[in-house]
Every structure is written in C-alpha cells, then in structure tokens.
Design a protein around this motif. Structure first.
Motif, mmCIF file in Angstrom:
data_model
loop_
_atom_site.group_PDB
_atom_site.id
_atom_site.type_symbol
_atom_site.label_atom_id
_atom_site.label_comp_id
_atom_site.label_asym_id
_atom_site.label_seq_id
_atom_site.Cartn_x
_atom_site.Cartn_y
_atom_site.Cartn_z
ATOM 1 N N LEU A 36 0.809 -1.217 0.000
ATOM 2 C CA LEU A 36 0.000 0.000 0.000
ATOM 3 C C LEU A 36 0.845 1.271 0.000
ATOM 4 O O LEU A 36 0.297 2.378 -0.040
ATOM 5 C CB LEU A 36 -0.934 0.016 1.209
ATOM 6 N N VAL A 58 -4.779 -6.970 -1.313
ATOM 7 C CA VAL A 58 -3.622 -7.573 -0.647
ATOM 8 C C VAL A 58 -4.046 -8.760 0.206
ATOM 9 O O VAL A 58 -3.365 -9.790 0.256
ATOM 10 C CB VAL A 58 -2.902 -6.522 0.227
ATOM 11 N N GLY A 101 -9.521 3.556 -5.722
ATOM 12 C CA GLY A 101 -8.223 3.797 -5.114
ATOM 13 C C GLY A 101 -7.598 5.110 -5.519
ATOM 14 O O GLY A 101 -6.374 5.262 -5.480
ATOM 15 N N THR A 122 2.824 2.442 2.449
ATOM 16 C CA THR A 122 2.734 3.160 3.716
ATOM 17 C C THR A 122 3.681 2.529 4.721
ATOM 18 O O THR A 122 4.393 1.568 4.403
ATOM 19 C CB THR A 122 1.277 3.132 4.243
ATOM 20 N N PRO A 144 -7.650 3.515 7.916
ATOM 21 C CA PRO A 144 -7.110 3.834 6.587
ATOM 22 C C PRO A 144 -8.015 4.785 5.822
ATOM 23 O O PRO A 144 -9.223 4.848 6.061
ATOM 24 C CB PRO A 144 -7.046 2.458 5.904
ATOM 25 N N ALA A 175 -7.261 -1.450 -2.287
ATOM 26 C CA ALA A 175 -5.938 -2.065 -2.345
ATOM 27 C C ALA A 175 -5.710 -2.994 -1.163
ATOM 28 O O ALA A 175 -5.098 -4.059 -1.296
ATOM 29 C CB ALA A 175 -4.864 -0.975 -2.387
ATOM 30 N N LEU A 176 -6.232 -2.601 0.009
ATOM 31 C CA LEU A 176 -6.093 -3.443 1.199
ATOM 32 C C LEU A 176 -6.841 -4.756 1.016
ATOM 33 O O LEU A 176 -6.331 -5.832 1.357
ATOM 34 C CB LEU A 176 -6.606 -2.695 2.423
ATOM 35 N N LYS A 215 -7.793 3.695 0.250
ATOM 36 C CA LYS A 215 -6.876 2.569 0.391
ATOM 37 C C LYS A 215 -7.583 1.234 0.624
ATOM 38 O O LYS A 215 -6.940 0.178 0.608
ATOM 39 C CB LYS A 215 -5.892 2.825 1.546
#
Length: 295
Positions: free
Chosen positions: A29, A57, A82, A31, A46, A53-54, A50
């Motif tokens: 991400l 993942v 995103g 970060t 978050p 994308a989280l 995001k």
C-alpha cells in the motif's frame, strides 16, 4: 460515517490467517508498518481510497471485507477505484480537481465530456457515474436518496483523515475575512510558530491532498493555530474530532444564516455531550438576537 465499514479485528484475523505480515501490507500500500499496526490497534483508520488495495492484498472481495452502507455516490466510486481527489485533475484533463470536488460536494454537476474519462478510471459505466452523481447532488440538497430523505448537513461525512480535516477547514470554516491561505502562506505561518523551518509549501500541499498522511506534533500545533482549532482536532480520536466538527459546522451555518437548523437537529450522528449542546443552543440564541438587531 464512512460509506464502507472498516473492522480492524476482521482485518487482523484475515491477515493472520493468510500469513501476510503487516510489513507486506505496508509495502503493497506504500505506507509505513506503524500505520498498518495503527489500523489494527484502532488508533487510526485507513483512508477510504486505500480500502480497495487493502482488500486486494488480503485476497478478499472489497464488498465482503468492507461492506458498503447503501449505493455509491461520486466520492464512493472514486475511493473504490483507489484514487485521491487530486488525481482526478489529470484524468479529466483540467488544471485542478475543482470539477470533481464540486460534483462530489453537490455544488455543480460534471460536464458531460468528463463522464467517460471518470467511468474508465473508476472501472464503471457512464450510467453508473451519472447515478452516483445524482446521489451526491441529492445528499447535498436534502432530497430523497434511494427512497430515503437525507438532511444536507447530516449527509456531510465527518472528516477522518488529516487531508480531509485540512480541506474542510480551508473550504468551509477558515476564520479569516480574506479567505483561506495558500500552501506557501500556511508553511510560513507554521514555521513562524515553530521558530524555524519545519515544513515547506510542497509538504503542506502533500498533507492537504493526502499524499502524506502524517506529520510532526509541532507542525500540527502550528496548523491548528493558523486554522483556529484545537490541535486535538487533528488527532485520531473521533469523539473529540466530532465535537470540534460540530462547532465548526455551527460557525459555517451562522455565516450562511442557518443557525436555527443546527439547533433543531441537535446532536449529530457522532453525538454531542449535553454541556456542549447547551452551549450550542446559547450561541444560536445570541447569533439570532444579533441578527434581528441588525435588521
């Protein structure tokens, strides 16, 4: 409240079950490891931008891991893609994200020529963008949204990220007669407060647009002093932030001649403590009395 629900315990359990480290999540991400740890501890959440994308993942569907309350408006579509709002300027070919910001806030509709570009970037159809835009407009005007009537002031989401909080202050509640300052002015004021160079105009822009998510306490103190709020407003404590937010909404409503409406709706979704609500009522009475004296 955000359109999608973030459950820190669920995220932690899914990540652990998949044997994915916090560091892996952070790297994917873009970060810091400590930021991901903060999400799971509940000290921060978050950005909505995001969540997609989280979910990717963690190899879970976005709608399953972060379910949505209701159908999407324009902000929801962008976040699901995103994308931060500042990134939309390049998508529609404009110098700023003003057209998208205005549509998301229900101020003015997007020009038709922008719709195909946003649809492609958001991975939806043009018709879906139009329907989302209708919801954004309806929320802002207090009209029915998918069969439910929404109060315009209630539809405004409590700013949660640092970028959202800064933007809210600059756009609606900056306490100065000459309007909001630019990035260079903000940086100069913070540096004057700090007694030295602690931030540049470019770094202010990154905070304002969400490119940078955190900064030092000294910078936040200077920023709070300039924007006329308590430094607690920038901390990840929703209860404190909500109280400051309600006070700022009161001031904004006073400027727009809507102070009575603030008192009528009472505590918002986050709630106001009785003593603060009483203070709001007193301020409303005082404002209305002064307004009638001027008439």
């Amino acid at each position: 409240m955000p359109a999608r629900h973030f459950d820190r315990a669920l995220v932690r359990s899914v990540r652990r079950a998949a044997e994915i480290s916090q560091s892996d999540v952070a790297n994917a991400l873009g970060t810091a490891d400590s930021t991901v740890a903060g999400w799971e501890l509940g000290s921060s959440v978050p950005d909505l931008e995001k969540l997609a994308a989280l979910a990717q993942v963690l190899n879970r569907p976005l709608d399953v891991l972060f379910p949505r309350d209701g159908l999407p408006d324009l902000t929801d579509l962008r976040c699901d893609a995103g994308l931060y709002r500042y990134e939309t300027a390049a998508i529609i070919g404009t110098k700023s994200d003003g057209p998208v910001a205005g549509a998301e806030q229900g101020v003015r509709r997007l020009k038709d020529r922008y719709l195909p570009y946003l649809a492609e970037a958001y991975h939806v159809t043009v018709d879906e963008v139009k329907r989302a835009q209708d919801r954004s407009m309806a929320k802002a005007s207090g009209e029915q949204v998918d069969g439910k009537t929404t109060d315009a002031t209630e539809s405004e989401r409590l700013p949660r990220t640092l970028a959202e909080k800064i933007t809210f202050l600059l756009e609606k509640s900056f306490p100065g007669p000459d309007g909001a300052p630019g990035d260079a002015e903000i940086a100069a004021s913070i540096n004057a407060h700090a007694g030295g160079s602690v931030i540049s105009a470019e770094e202010v822009r990154d905070l304002r647009t969400g490119v940078s998510e955190t900064t030092t306490p000294l910078v936040l103190e200077g920023l709070a002093g300039l924007l006329g709020v308590t430094p607690l407003y920038f901390q990840p404590d929703d209860e404190v932030a909500a109280q400051v937010y309600e006070g700022l909404q009161l001031l904004a409503a006073h400027r727009e001649g809507k102070v009575g409406r603030v008192r009528a709706r009472g505590a918002g979704a986050q709630g106001l403590p009785p003593n603060l609500l009483a203070l709001v009522s007193e301020l409303v009475d005082e404002m209305q009395q002064k307004a009638s004296e001027r008439e």
